[in-house]
Scaffold this active site. Structure first.
Site, short mmCIF file in Angstrom:
data_model
loop_
_atom_site.label_atom_id
_atom_site.label_comp_id
_atom_site.label_asym_id
_atom_site.label_seq_id
_atom_site.Cartn_x
_atom_site.Cartn_y
_atom_site.Cartn_z
N ASP A 221 57.52 48.30 9.47
CA ASP A 221 58.42 48.70 10.54
C ASP A 221 59.73 47.91 10.46
O ASP A 221 59.72 46.71 10.19
CB ASP A 221 57.73 48.44 11.89
CG ASP A 221 58.46 49.02 13.07
OD1 ASP A 221 58.65 50.24 13.10
OD2 ASP A 221 58.84 48.24 13.97
N GLU A 271 49.33 40.09 -6.69
CA GLU A 271 48.24 39.12 -6.86
C GLU A 271 46.89 39.80 -6.65
O GLU A 271 45.94 39.58 -7.41
CB GLU A 271 48.43 37.98 -5.87
CG GLU A 271 47.29 36.98 -5.82
CD GLU A 271 47.43 36.00 -4.67
OE1 GLU A 271 46.40 35.56 -4.15
OE2 GLU A 271 48.59 35.69 -4.29
#
Length: 556
Positions: A221, A271
């Site tokens: 957002d 990752e």
């Protein structure tokens, strides 16, 4: 017809098979999707119950609106705890079941994360109110002394997106008038200070909390927000005090430091991908002035994608649509990302109403145009997001009485202009009267927003049974999109077309043409289309209609 210029992804093709590049994601506004408890508010168990419906529709995944603990001043976009589920929507166990079931069906799950601001009931903010000026707690937000005698004026002239000033003065612990704090939306949503290292560390923890629970990515957002000018000077925008929502304050949005955040978040996602091979997606709500600035957010080491809102805001006009699509393909796809197309969402008037014209509501013109736009969007290179109810052809509910409105824009401005309740009315699933299967049990509470009687015409059970419905158009389009090799890759070639018509070719033979006029024109292909948004005889493209053909024999 003949080919004109070709636009596409440019030379970067190494990520062409990544799932997000051409995924179709269904936006679930949780409180309005399906209520499993009978309290009149949709919940996570309701979403879980609807997964088979979404699988049948053919989408690749879902994006869930905020379901975190919240006082609901802005329906969950005022987050009080980023690492839990509000009891109204369920709990973490129900969330885990939802993720498991979605993955079993081969569907991705994206969460809505709100990093620009939190709730005024977040523990950090209550601590800041209790602490004095200059305290560590206040440094997590934007607190400042007021101007004028006694500090009675706000620190600057900034205005909130939802109306009114962007500053609220607090009462200090000793009862005296105190500092002011910044909120670019409502007073219940204080902006976080991303120049404070604690904020970034906290959101690292939030990302990992949900990634550890199996989510496939995040819709971010206000992704162009986060950082404000260090000195918080007055805005140069002379009309800021008269605007709401889409104001562009260059001192509060699109600051260069925000790109470092997205580079770091990308590294966190990568990752996790390195551990198990599942790529996690970051898609941003990016509102910036141009496609070129938009492209800066989707460079190879930043967000994977960002919503391209220009198509959503384009008028029903062939030249306008052509311009928007061409600019997006040139500036955004050229980064190695793909364009993320959207026609509807929880903040905008639905296309059926938006594309209608005054006095034509009952003519079906808005619906015809919305169907054509949907088929156009699904033919474009890149990803597409479908807002719940879009596949049912739901119009905007424009006559909700004032006393049921919940949008903070209405509360802040007293105006119904640009309020968002009309596109958030709970979905109709079955039957001939409210609650239309939305809420369980005959004694259940009424839906949180009232459903009009005409929703019966758009109920899911009717849509599934009617092969001419919006639902079947979307389902057929999604099936063809996933099965046609011509829609692979990221290139598009424009075709010459008569005024008011837009046409292009994908791959080695799929042609999409849209007639923005009301009168018919000759079709660009001699045979019958494989799919059209309305009746489409061979050799003719009717007005307000889009069609797909697979052919190497184009008319000239």
């Amino acid at each position: 017809m003949k080919l004109s210029e070709q636009v596409g992804d440019g030379p970067i093709q190494t990520t062409a098979r990544r799932w997000w590049r051409d995924a179709v994601i269904y936006q679930v506004y949780v409180r309005s999707f399906l209520d499993s408890t009978g309290d009149g508010i949709g919940d996570l168990a309701g979403v879980r119950a609807g997964l088979l419906y979404l699988k049948k529709l053919g989408v690749d995944g879902i994006w869930l609106s905020p379901f975190y603990p919240s006082p609901q001043h802005d329906h969950g976009y005022d987050v009080a705890d980023y690492c839990d589920v509000d009891g109204v929507f369920g709990d973490l166990t129900e969330f885990s079941l939802l993720v498991t079931d979605a993955h079993r069906l081969g569907m991705k799950v994206l969460l809505d994360i709100v990093p620009n601001h939190c709730s005024s009931e977040h523990p950090w903010f209550t601590e800041a109110l209790a602490s004095g000026p200059g305290s560590r707690a206040r440094e997590r937000f934007h607190f400042a002394d007021g101007r004028g005698a006694g500090g009675v004026e706000p620190p600057n002239n900034w205005h909130a997106m939802f109306g009114g000033p962007a500053w609220t003065r607090i009462i200090e612990a000793d009862g005296s008038p105190g500092q002011w704090y910044l909120h670019m939306f409502t007073p219940e949503q204080p902006d976080l200070n991303w120049r404070n290292a604690e904020v970034g560390v906290h959101f690292d923890e939030v990302l990992r909390f949900w990634l550890d629970r199996g989510v496939d990515g995040f819709r971010i957002d206000v992704a162009a927000g986060l950082f404000k000018h260090r000195d918080l000077p007055d805005s140069p925008d002379p009309g800021a005090d008269a605007r709401t929502r889409d104001s562009v304050n260059p001192l509060a949005w699109n600051q260069p430091e925000v790109h470092d955040v997205w580079r770091h978040w990308r590294s966190v996602c990568e990752e996790y991908t390195a551990r198990d091979g599942r790529e996690r997606l970051l898609v941003g709500e990016v509102s910036v002035p141009s496609a070129r600035e938009h492209a800066m957010y989707v460079r190879p080491d930043e967000l994977h994608q960002a919503f391209f809102f220009d198509l959503l805001g384009a008028p029903w006009d062939a030249d306008a649509f052509h311009k928007v699509i061409a600019e997006a393909m040139q500036d955004i796809a050229g980064t190695g990302s793909t364009v993320t197309w959207v026609l509807n969402n929880h903040d905008q008037v639905r296309t059926v109403t938006r594309y209608g014209e005054s006095g034509t509501e009952k003519s079906g013109l808005g619906a015809a145009r919305a169907r054509a736009a949907a088929l156009l969007m699904l033919a474009l290179p890149g990803a597409a997001y479908i807002y719940q109810g879009e596949e049912l052809g739901l119009p905007e509910v424009v006559d909700l009485p004032d006393h049921v409105l919940t949008d903070p824009i209405f509360r802040r401005t007293g105006s119904r202009a640009r309020i968002r309740d009309g596109c958030r009315v709970p979905l109709p699933w079955s039957g001939h009267a409210s609650p239309f299967g939305f809420t369980s049990g005959s004694g259940g509470a009424k839906p949180w927003l009232p459903q009009p009687g005409w929703f019966a015409e758009h109920a899911t059970d009717r849509a599934l049974a009617d092969t001419r419905s919006f639902w079947h158009l979307y389902r057929d389009g999604l099936q063809l999109r996933s099965g046609l090799p011509q829609l692979g890759g990221g290139t598009l070639q424009w075709l010459e077309a008569p005024p008011g018509v837009m046409a292009f070719i994908r791959g080695d033979g799929l042609i999409c043409a849209v007639n923005f006029n009301t009168a018919p024109v000759p079709a660009p292909v001699s045979g019958s289309p494989v799919l059209s948004s309305g009746p489409c005889p061979a050799g003719v493209l009717p007005g307000s209609t889009a069609a797909w053909w697979i052919s190497s024999h184009r008319t000239t």
